[in-house]
Design an enzyme around this catalytic site. Structure first.
Site, PDB file in Angstrom:
ATOM      1  CG  ASP A   1      -1.966  -1.013   1.234  1.00 56.67           C
ATOM      2  OD1 ASP A   1      -1.967  -1.854   0.319  1.00 56.67           O
ATOM      3  OD2 ASP A   1      -2.806  -0.995   2.144  1.00 56.67           O
TER       4      ASP A   1
ATOM      5  CG  HIS B   1       2.238   0.020   4.424  1.00 59.55           C
ATOM      6  ND1 HIS B   1       1.942  -0.958   5.350  1.00 59.55           N
ATOM      7  CD2 HIS B   1       1.115   0.766   4.292  1.00 59.55           C
ATOM      8  CE1 HIS B   1       0.691  -0.796   5.768  1.00 59.55           C
ATOM      9  NE2 HIS B   1       0.160   0.232   5.148  1.00 59.55           N
TER      10      HIS B   1
HETATM   11 ZN    ZN Z   1      -2.457   3.165   3.315  1.00 56.63          ZN
END
Ligand code: ZN
Length: 448
Positions: free
Chosen positions: A79, A230
């Protein structure tokens, strides 16, 4: 790559079957063999094609359903990118492992680094979206704002791709902070709303080693699933090579996920494959052994259950789920059938003792039950009034309610590990449940 395979099928329909066979066989052997120069690469074992309209929400951190993965299959997701400094390193690491992932890109990041979006696409990963500005607490935003965030995010990533193609209709909401309006809007747009099956807390201020440990521990606990990472975090860059190496050592396989298109039909699946752990014939869940026939001189017909048989307050465990559970299936029958008549005194010793395994609940039932507990904790005042009325009906209920109310706070643990970007504040489960009553999400977090 997939597109070219299917393009080939269209051009050579007579050989389609043979090519299909070769493709699937090749996919099985794709792992390390097809990763030249990287003999220790984990590779990508297969690609699954999913239809968002058939399965609009996935991820057992919040929902009962998840991707139709086999045991030891893992889907990598990243992400918040693209952020060149770290996203490029993540892409390099994945390339060295020939591992394909899904990237949930932030629209604003995409506009600032359109080249980063194209790099993700050109490397063969799935490009998905993660809103325009990554707002914190989208579940509390006016729905119109949320819709705007989602649509602008898609538009920005589409513009960055620059070839007229759109990103995959896969959407992840920042911090997983969804509400009913967002879910319904996403479904109406044909978007598949992705939660995850387990995070590695790489958005928090922890070491890379901790990220590695959490990823592996949580994966081992579930056996398969969607890993949430991430690509904008240095600790993720540092942890990823070790995660991929260890996945291979422990016999896990990477699965790549792409959306269905008119030319690319969804991978055939059975409904139960979309549950993390489908009901199994060898694991007793809600089934109950046959009640032994008691010698009785009573009437041939079974007695009608008395109203008092139904007044135990937890009989509502399955009843509350449909409104809140959003797809959490109800148990097929009451989980704890009670005997309506006791056998004559003296015969009790002959009754079989049920095995402990019979009391195991299936995944969906446990979610439902935990959800009920969390709701009780969230609305303490309500629970108190319920207690009073319940107490009138059954003496035990007061004690039970209190135990249930105590549970969420005891297990809230390290901020319940809601995946959010750095700077976001993870809400405590009880507080979250109190705010929006979405207790299934809390239950999912509690499971870890
Ligand atoms: Zn996020």
């Amino acid at each position: 790559m997939i597109a070219s395979v299917f393009g080939g099928l269209r051009r050579r329909p007579l050989t389609a079957f043979c090519v299909g066979l070769l493709t699937s066989v090749a996919a099985q052997a794709a792992s390390a063999a097809n990763c030249p120069g990287h003999p220790d690469a984990i590779g990508t074992s297969r690609t699954i094609v999913v239809d968002p309209r058939a399965h609009p929400i996935i991820g057992t951190m919040q929902y009962a359903k998840t991707l139709p993965l086999a045991d030891r299959e893992v889907v990598l997701t990243f992400d918040d990118g693209p952020l060149p400094k770290y996203s490029n390193e993540i892409l390099d690491i994945l390339a060295a492992h020939c591992a394909k992932a899904t990237f949930f890109l932030v629209g604003r990041q995409a506009s600032e680094n359109p080249e980063g979006v194209r790099k993700v696409r050109d490397a063969g990963h799935t490009v998905a979206t993660h809103t325009q500005n990554h707002p914190v607490g989208m579940d509390r935003l006016p729905l119109d704002r949320s819709k705007q965030e989602i649509e602008q995010g898609i538009a920005s990533v589409t513009a960055a791709l620059g070839d007229g193609t759109a990103p995959a209709p896969f959407l992840r909401i920042p911090g997983l902070r969804v509400n009913n309006g967002i879910e319904e809007f996403a479904a109406s747009k044909g978007l598949q709303l992705w939660s995850a099956d387990f995070p590695a807390d790489d958005w928090r201020d922890v070491s890379a080693n901790r990220v590695y440990e959490l990823a592996m521990q949580r994966l081992e606990r579930k056996g398969k699933g969607i890993l949430l990472l991430h690509d904008i975090q240095p600790r993720t860059v540092a942890a990823l090579p070790r995660i991929l190496h260890e996945l291979k050592v422990r016999g896990y396989r990477i699965v790549h996920v792409v959306p269905a298109t008119p030319d690319r039909p969804a991978t055939p699946t059975e409904p139960q494959q979309w549950l993390l752990h489908p009901p199994s014939e060898v694991v007793a869940t809600s089934r109950w052994p046959k009640v032994p026939k008691f010698a009785s001189a009573g009437p041939a017909a079974l007695p009608v259950p008395a109203l008092s048989d139904l007044d135990w307050h937890t009989t509502d465990l399955g009843v509350r789920a449909p409104r809140r559970g959003r797809g959490v299936p109800l148990p097929p029958a009451a989980l704890w059938p009670r005997q309506t008549a006791l056998p004559p005194a003296g015969t009790l010793a002959a009754l079989p003792v049920p095995a402990a395994s019979l009391f195991k609940l299936q995944e969906s039932a446990r979610l439902t039950m935990l959800a009920s507990f969390a709701r009780r904790a969230a609305s303490t005042a309500q629970a108190r009034s319920t207690e009073v009325s319940s107490a009138k009906l059954a003496g035990k209920s007061r004690r039970h309610d209190r135990a249930a109310a105590a549970q969420p706070s005891a297990s809230a643990g390290p901020a319940a590990q809601l995946p959010q970007s750095a700077g976001e504040t993870a809400p405590k489960p009880a507080a979250q449940a109190k705010r929006n009553g979405r207790s299934v999400r809390v239950a999912g977090l509690k499971k870890r």
